[in-house]
Motif scaffolding. Structure first.
Motif, PDB file in Angstrom:
ATOM      1  N   LYS A 435     -54.366  59.166 -19.487  1.00  0.00           N
ATOM      2  CA  LYS A 435     -55.409  59.524 -19.362  1.00  0.00           C
ATOM      3  C   LYS A 435     -56.940  59.816 -19.439  1.00  0.00           C
ATOM      4  O   LYS A 435     -57.018  59.140 -20.739  1.00  0.00           O
ATOM      5  N   VAL A 436     -57.923  59.637 -18.500  1.00  0.00           N
ATOM      6  CA  VAL A 436     -59.327  59.189 -19.132  1.00  0.00           C
ATOM      7  C   VAL A 436     -60.421  60.404 -17.797  1.00  0.00           C
ATOM      8  O   VAL A 436     -59.920  61.263 -17.741  1.00  0.00           O
ATOM      9  N   ASP A 437     -61.149  60.614 -19.415  1.00  0.00           N
ATOM     10  CA  ASP A 437     -62.063  62.067 -18.685  1.00  0.00           C
ATOM     11  C   ASP A 437     -63.445  61.309 -18.915  1.00  0.00           C
ATOM     12  O   ASP A 437     -63.742  60.068 -19.626  1.00  0.00           O
ATOM     13  N   GLY A 438     -64.613  61.914 -18.822  1.00  0.00           N
ATOM     14  CA  GLY A 438     -65.728  61.527 -19.402  1.00  0.00           C
ATOM     15  C   GLY A 438     -67.021  61.397 -18.152  1.00  0.00           C
ATOM     16  O   GLY A 438     -66.421  60.314 -17.106  1.00  0.00           O
ATOM     17  N   GLY A 439     -67.966  61.063 -17.903  1.00  0.00           N
ATOM     18  CA  GLY A 439     -68.769  60.560 -17.065  1.00  0.00           C
ATOM     19  C   GLY A 439     -68.383  59.655 -16.460  1.00  0.00           C
ATOM     20  O   GLY A 439     -68.606  59.087 -15.396  1.00  0.00           O
ATOM     21  N   VAL A 440     -68.622  58.414 -17.515  1.00  0.00           N
ATOM     22  CA  VAL A 440     -68.290  56.913 -17.308  1.00  0.00           C
ATOM     23  C   VAL A 440     -67.105  56.107 -16.760  1.00  0.00           C
ATOM     24  O   VAL A 440     -66.655  55.405 -15.829  1.00  0.00           O
ATOM     25  N   ALA A 441     -66.292  57.790 -17.077  1.00  0.00           N
ATOM     26  CA  ALA A 441     -65.139  57.066 -16.374  1.00  0.00           C
ATOM     27  C   ALA A 441     -64.901  57.223 -15.208  1.00  0.00           C
ATOM     28  O   ALA A 441     -63.667  57.102 -13.839  1.00  0.00           O
ATOM     29  N   LEU A 442     -66.058  57.801 -14.280  1.00  0.00           N
ATOM     30  CA  LEU A 442     -66.395  57.518 -12.752  1.00  0.00           C
ATOM     31  C   LEU A 442     -66.082  56.234 -12.212  1.00  0.00           C
ATOM     32  O   LEU A 442     -66.244  56.009 -10.997  1.00  0.00           O
ATOM     33  N   SER A 443     -66.476  54.904 -13.511  1.00  0.00           N
ATOM     34  CA  SER A 443     -66.251  53.748 -12.968  1.00  0.00           C
ATOM     35  C   SER A 443     -64.958  53.114 -11.572  1.00  0.00           C
ATOM     36  O   SER A 443     -64.018  52.924 -13.325  1.00  0.00           O
ATOM     37  N   ASP A 444     -64.892  52.945 -11.135  1.00  0.00           N
ATOM     38  CA  ASP A 444     -63.404  52.409 -10.454  1.00  0.00           C
ATOM     39  C   ASP A 444     -63.463  51.209 -11.817  1.00  0.00           C
ATOM     40  O   ASP A 444     -62.130  50.906 -11.989  1.00  0.00           O
ATOM     41  N   GLU A 445     -64.675  50.121 -11.813  1.00  0.00           N
ATOM     42  CA  GLU A 445     -63.785  48.785 -12.072  1.00  0.00           C
ATOM     43  C   GLU A 445     -64.122  48.707 -13.481  1.00  0.00           C
ATOM     44  O   GLU A 445     -63.082  47.849 -14.430  1.00  0.00           O
ATOM     45  N   LEU A 446     -64.270  50.460 -14.222  1.00  0.00           N
ATOM     46  CA  LEU A 446     -64.333  49.921 -15.597  1.00  0.00           C
ATOM     47  C   LEU A 446     -62.717  50.667 -15.840  1.00  0.00           C
ATOM     48  O   LEU A 446     -61.924  49.480 -16.781  1.00  0.00           O
ATOM     49  N   LEU A 447     -62.005  51.440 -14.950  1.00  0.00           N
ATOM     50  CA  LEU A 447     -60.741  51.766 -15.157  1.00  0.00           C
ATOM     51  C   LEU A 447     -60.145  50.921 -15.205  1.00  0.00           C
ATOM     52  O   LEU A 447     -58.751  50.724 -15.545  1.00  0.00           O
ATOM     53  N   GLN A 448     -60.386  49.906 -13.815  1.00  0.00           N
ATOM     54  CA  GLN A 448     -59.348  48.955 -13.683  1.00  0.00           C
ATOM     55  C   GLN A 448     -59.061  47.911 -14.596  1.00  0.00           C
ATOM     56  O   GLN A 448     -58.004  47.417 -14.902  1.00  0.00           O
ATOM     57  N   ALA A 449     -60.029  47.413 -14.953  1.00  0.00           N
ATOM     58  CA  ALA A 449     -60.548  46.628 -16.674  1.00  0.00           C
ATOM     59  C   ALA A 449     -59.629  47.659 -17.654  1.00  0.00           C
ATOM     60  O   ALA A 449     -58.823  47.166 -18.457  1.00  0.00           O
TER      61      ALA A 449
END
Length: 525
Positions: A435-449
């Motif tokens: 599970k992820v959260d926080g402002g930077v979690a809005l980056s789809d590129e980060l979460l796919q990586a």
């Protein structure tokens, strides 16, 4: 007295619910870059209104690696945020049945209990001024893990006890204050609680189980201050100024003045534990990453601390009610997340707004061999290398800022994946979803990586502001609005899930390149 206060707070909460008046839980979310207050509907936990105050003007960096903040500025920002949230909601303080505090952990404040005046700026959690103190203590006490059996933590610049030692050694007013019995020590939650509940006129000097566990001064099993650790760290003179350790959800006192005057403070959680509560990580093996100033990973370890042999922290997770069972977690932290992104934006001018990094990264299929290690002040878990510094490696003339942007996001994912693998090894739990959260979690590129590199699906809830939500949950439990975790509904599945998009061979190649980049970052300090 405290049981009487609890009964009074619970009666107030039930009365508001029974009369069907508007009722709110207020979450004070005090962070490294801003303070905000969010009002939640006390029944549904739906956010109603929010107000945020930035803290750049309160923060200074007197030397490279140093970072500190004016404690009075922190306090003023919380008051302004509370007033703004109530105004936006058209709400009255009398409609707030419980206030929760969640705070930047490890950040250290010392103040005069007679006047409330800070004796030094608040030393922030990521401040590196104590590197020499940390190394000296390791040499004197027998290594990095000399105190781990008691407190669950390595000796590091990260934790409050080492910061307190520096203050005693370097700031004469602090040493004199403790010697004379006039000084109080606390993390930011304790500073806020003491001031909100009266300050010099009877303010409650207390810190919750989770924040106390970040000081190196608490025995993790006992949930009590450890005098032997204080002596070993050289801070025994400050023991009389330590706050009372309380649970994470109970009435601590009423707010004495300001926008929330009369409201009971009923919940306290360190920010990362609060995010776990907000994500409903109540079962052993549940894990989350909060992407903020840094990236913080926690896994629920159950009712007893799990000793780490892979460079992680054993820490408190929560305790709801003074007699409630304690819950523990394994934790690892990445020091630079948004900090690294903002450095590329502000210092190098690679883009104008932080969210643009995702668009840049998405405009190329890969980083084409470029790796970025955001070790500006060293590496935290699982390596714990204070001598590491930032490294951008693998560059050729064919690369441009798009590849660098992708490398920045992938660097965050790699450091987080290192922690994930250590958690799996320590706990024995196979991880299927993060599970992820926080402002930077809005980056789809980060979460796919993140999913590809960690080898586990990543789930982002519809509302990524789970840290404040956790404070509201704790406040609701402490106020008697909720009976406990079992009474709280889980996420409704309205978020987004990122499944793995690469195979094991490609993952192994990326990890091998990453490890070479990390080696290049070591030994610079």
């Amino acid at each position: 007295m405290h049981s009487t206060l609890f009964a009074s707070v619970a009666r107030r909460a039930r009365h508001v619910a029974q009369t069907r008046c508007a009722s709110y839980l207020a979450a004070i979310d005090q962070g490294t870059s801003s303070s905000r207050v969010i009002l939640y509907d006390a029944g549904s936990l739906a956010p109603v209104a929010s107000h945020q105050v930035e803290l750049q003007s309160c923060t200074t960096n007197p030397q490279p690696g140093w970072s500190q903040m004016d404690p009075l500025g922190i306090l003023a920002s919380v008051e302004a945020s509370a007033a703004g949230a109530l105004d936006k909601a058209g709400a009255k303080a009398s409609e707030v049945v419980g206030v929760g505090i969640t705070n930047q952990r490890e950040s250290t404040v010392v103040w005069d209990k007679r006047t409330g005046a800070p004796l030094h700026d608040c030393i922030l959690w990521h401040d590196a001024r104590t590197s020499d103190v940390s190394r000296r203590l390791q040499a004197e006490l027998g290594g990095l893990d000399a105190l781990r059996d008691s407190c669950g933590l390595p000796i590091s610049t990260y934790f409050s006890g080492v910061k307190l030692r520096w203050l005693l050694d370097e700031v004469p007013d602090v040493k004199a204050g403790f010697d004379n019995g006039h000084a109080l020590f606390g993390t930011v939650d304790a500073w806020l609680l003491w001031n909100l509940t009266g300050g010099p006129d009877g303010g409650r000097h207390a810190t919750d189980f989770t924040n106390a566990s970040r000081t190196m001064l608490m025995d993790l099993d006992a949930g009590a201050w450890d005098a032997d650790n204080a002596t070993k760290l050289g801070v025994a003179s400050a023991v009389g100024g330590l706050p009372e350790i309380v649970s994470s959800a109970e009435p601590y006192g009423a707010i004495a003045a300001g926008a929330l005057a009369g409201c009971p403070v009923t919940g306290i959680l360190g920010d990362q534990q609060s995010a776990m509560v907000g994500q409903r990580c109540f079962d052993p093996g549940d894990a989350k990453i909060t992407y903020g100033t840094g990236a913080f990973l926690l896994m629920n370890a159950g009712e007893t601390p799990v000793a780490s042999t892979h460079g992680l922290l054993s820490t408190a997770l929560y305790q709801f009610g003074s007699g409630g069972p304690r819950r523990y977690a394994l934790e690892g932290a990445v020091a630079c997340c948004a900090v690294g992104i903002n450095w590329f934006r502000d210092a190098l001018g690679m883009f104008e707004e932080a969210p643009e990094i995702s668009a840049l990264a998405a405009s190329v299929d890969s980083a084409e061999g470029v790796c970025f290690v955001s070790a500006f002040g060293g590496l935290l878990a699982p390596r714990w290398r204070d001598d590491a510094r930032g490294a951008l490696v693998g560059l050729t003339l064919a690369h441009d800022k798009r590849h660098v942007a992708r490398a920045v996001l992938e660097g965050i994912a790699h450091q987080s994946a290192d922690v994930v693998q250590a958690m799996v090894a320590d706990s024995g739990n196979a991880l299927t979803t993060l599970k992820v959260d926080g402002g930077v979690a809005l980056s789809d590129e980060l979460l796919q990586a993140q999913a590809d590199i960690a080898g586990a699906a990543v789930y982002r809830p519809a509302d990524v502001e789970t840290t404040a939500a956790g404070a509201a949950v704790a406040a609701g439990i402490g106020a008697g609005v909720f009976d406990g975790p079992a009474a709280l509904a889980d996420d409704d599945g309205a978020g987004v899930k990122f499944a793995l998009a690469i195979g094991a061979d490609e993952r192994a190649a990326r990890v091998a390149a990453w490890n070479k980049a990390v080696e290049a970052s070591l030994g610079w300090a």
